[in-house]
Design an enzyme around this catalytic site. Structure first.
Site, PDB file in Angstrom:
ATOM      1  N   HIS A 225      41.263  29.601  37.178  1.00 39.97           N
ATOM      2  CA  HIS A 225      41.748  30.941  36.852  1.00 39.97           C
ATOM      3  C   HIS A 225      40.670  32.008  37.083  1.00 39.97           C
ATOM      4  CE1 HIS A 225      43.589  33.935  33.863  1.00 39.97           C
ATOM      5  NE2 HIS A 225      44.580  33.659  34.689  1.00 39.97           N
ATOM      6  N   LYS A 227      38.134  34.767  38.883  1.00 35.59           N
ATOM      7  CA  LYS A 227      38.185  35.802  39.914  1.00 35.59           C
ATOM      8  C   LYS A 227      36.752  36.224  40.201  1.00 35.59           C
ATOM      9  CE  LYS A 227      42.308  36.277  37.653  1.00 35.59           C
ATOM     10  NZ  LYS A 227      42.633  35.662  36.355  1.00 35.59           N
ATOM     11  N   ASP A 232      26.460  38.793  49.771  1.00 38.65           N
ATOM     12  CA  ASP A 232      25.035  38.653  50.094  1.00 38.65           C
ATOM     13  C   ASP A 232      24.194  38.183  48.918  1.00 38.65           C
ATOM     14  OD1 ASP A 232      25.552  39.489  52.665  1.00 38.65           O
ATOM     15  OD2 ASP A 232      24.989  41.571  52.305  1.00 38.65           O
ATOM     16  N   HIS A 414      46.882  43.574  31.856  1.00 33.82           N
ATOM     17  CA  HIS A 414      46.329  42.274  32.212  1.00 33.82           C
ATOM     18  C   HIS A 414      44.827  42.187  31.943  1.00 33.82           C
ATOM     19  CE1 HIS A 414      45.650  38.891  35.275  1.00 33.82           C
ATOM     20  NE2 HIS A 414      46.559  38.420  34.435  1.00 33.82           N
ATOM     21  N   LYS A 416      41.338  41.640  30.219  1.00 37.60           N
ATOM     22  CA  LYS A 416      40.880  40.719  29.173  1.00 37.60           C
ATOM     23  C   LYS A 416      39.504  41.215  28.699  1.00 37.60           C
ATOM     24  CE  LYS A 416      43.159  38.105  32.533  1.00 37.60           C
ATOM     25  NZ  LYS A 416      44.357  37.706  31.985  1.00 37.60           N
ATOM     26  N   ASP A 421      31.627  45.900  17.515  1.00 36.96           N
ATOM     27  CA  ASP A 421      30.807  47.022  17.056  1.00 36.96           C
ATOM     28  C   ASP A 421      30.562  47.983  18.226  1.00 36.96           C
ATOM     29  OD1 ASP A 421      30.915  45.837  14.595  1.00 36.96           O
ATOM     30  OD2 ASP A 421      28.961  44.865  14.746  1.00 36.96           O
TER      31      ASP A 421
END
Length: 496
Positions: A225, A227, A232, A414, A416, A421
């Protein structure tokens, strides 16, 4: 003489009962999470045939013998990569962050071998135009390598433009590789893009391939899952954005366009992101593992040029946290629980899927009871009906303890993110559900920086402004029927 007339139905019942009991015994022996244990026992008791088949297929995180053998190599890869390429970067950060955050950083470093690094810079990208535009510019400017690992690649709209940029990079001599999840990117692998990319010299690999025969030996719903985009070895991206144009992706799902965020990173942490990419690519087969080792040997002259002084890009202390079921420790779950318990003023969370277990639910409700401002921002509609019902089953307990719940109305939120604090944030691919915590391969950034944490918090407040707060009174006025449905679905929520 007594004769026994045993029918086929009696034989089937005996075999079926034995199999169901055997599965129950295995659940009690193998399942470490109490919620998952009870959920499986309920399914096996109520639906013995379905439950037995389901447990055999997806009951345990089986990744196959060949892959399991390479897992040890992957874990050693992390440590070896850190020892070879990150020596001098892992400086003592004890005086850079608060003591309790320093302790949290050690939790992740113990499991992954990847510690917190200094001198990083970050740019928060909160719109699709900004995300794709920045990615395109960096791919077009790539000189040595372009590495992409995504759960979903959906070659429509502006994603076609991005893939064309990867092809052009390969054609001018840049080492390009794409790792895409076999299930999440099934449409990509069925398209003509894979052949076009390979013809241009791009290495294309499927992560965790599935098939009827494989299903007997590996668990097919364990997915990569993550991404990740690394250019470079200097510039890295991660966050919630799949390679999918929200104008086209799941436009008939009835949830609106997906709303995502990405972080563009420079500095030593990008090498940790590179390590995650290389390890994921290497673990897919023995040839990959040998190829990655050869690649790093042949190109090691490029990597030291980036370390340590030339990698200094800013002042942010950050840590890359990869999590996977094969690691043996639930590193991101433990990090989240630790961070919530450490909060003294506020906890703000955005997640598309919220299905907590008892420890996480307790951490959030107790935080609210001790005076911490706990806010949960979720999309009004999600693309999974079961998750929607399971998530809502927890609302009464959260609301009663003082947790604020807001339903985002601007599409499928979507992103996350979690801010604690004013000086700590978690940002990446992890949903607040058991699948992300215990089953998927995920990646998170732990950010120990006041300015960046406040930038993420400001974005959370923008989402909150486009949300409708859910009150205790409103929730109690709903039909009792919905509460029954949601609580029934909640029984199997640890498996969602």
């Amino acid at each position: 003489m007594t004769s026994f007339n045993i029918t086929w139905s009696e034989i089937f019942l005996a075999v079926h009962t034995t199999a169901a009991l055997a599965c129950m015994m295995r659940v009690l022996y193998k399942q470490k999470n109490i919620g998952s244990t009870f959920a499986w026992l309920i399914i096996l008791f109520l639906f013995p045939l379905f439950g037995t088949i389901a447990y055999i297929l997806i009951g345990e995180p089986r990744l196959g013998a060949a892959r399991a053998k390479r897992i040890g190599e992957m874990n050693r890869f992390y440590q070896g990569f850190a020892d070879q390429y990150l020596e001098g970067v892992y400086l003592d950060i004890a005086d850079k962050v608060k003591p309790h955050y320093y302790g949290i950083s050690k939790v992740a470093a113990r499991a992954t071998g990847l510690g917190a690094t200094q001198s990083n810079a970050m740019a928060l990208l909160s719109t699709t135009d900004d995300i794709i535009g920045a990615m395109l510019a960096d791919i077009e400017a790539a000189e040595h390598s372009c590495m992409l690992a995504f759960y979903i690649i959906d070659p429509q709209g502006r994603i076609k433009t991005l893939l064309e940029a990867v092809i052009r990079a390969a054609q001018r001599g840049v080492d390009c590789a794409i790792l895409a999840d076999a299930v999440g990117s099934s449409g990509f692998f069925d398209s003509g893009w894979v052949e076009r990319l390979k013809e241009a010299g791009v290495e294309v690999e499927s992560a965790l391939p599935v098939g009827l025969w494989r299903t007997l030996f590996t668990r097919s719903d364990l997915r990569n899952h993550r991404k990740i985009l690394v250019i470079d070895g200097k510039t890295g991206y991660t966050g919630s954005f799949n390679l999918a144009d929200p104008k086209f992706f799941k436009k008939d799902a009835g949830v609106g366009q997906w709303v995502d965020v990405m972080m563009r990173c420079t500095g030593p942490m990008v090498l940790e992101m590179s390590a995650v990419f290389f390890a994921d690519l290497a673990v897919e087969d023995d040839e990959n593992l040998q190829g990655i080792q050869k690649y790093l040997t042949e190109h090691q002259d490029r990597i030291p040029q980036l370390l340590p002084e030339k990698m200094k890009q800013g002042s942010i202390v950050a840590q890359v946290i990869p999590s996977a079921p094969e690691q043996g420790e639930h590193v991101i779950y433990e990090t989240i629980i630790s961070a919530v318990h450490a909060a003294t003023r506020r906890v703000t969370i955005t997640t598309p899927y919220f299905v907590p277990d008892e420890p996480l639910l307790t951490a959030l409700t107790v935080a609210a009871k001790r005076g911490v401002d706990v806010t949960l921002i979720v999309p009004e509609k999600v693309d999974s009906l079961l998750v929607r019902y399971a998530s809502r089953a927890y609302y009464p307990m959260l609301l009663a303890s003082g947790v604020k719940i807001a339903a985002f109305k601007g599409g499928l939120l979507h992103a996350k993110t979690m801010t604690i604090d004013e000086d700590y944030a978690l940002f990446g691919t992890v949903n607040m559900d058991m699948r992300s915590f215990f089953l998927n391969l995920e990646i998170s950034l732990a950010i120990y920086d006041r300015d960046m944490a406040n930038q993420i918090y400001a974005l959370q407040q923008q989402y909150l402004a486009d949300s409708e707060c859910i009150s205790v009174r409103t929730w109690q006025q709903r039909s009792k029927w919905w509460g029954l449905v949601e609580n029934v679905v909640r029984l199997v929520s640890p498996l969602l």
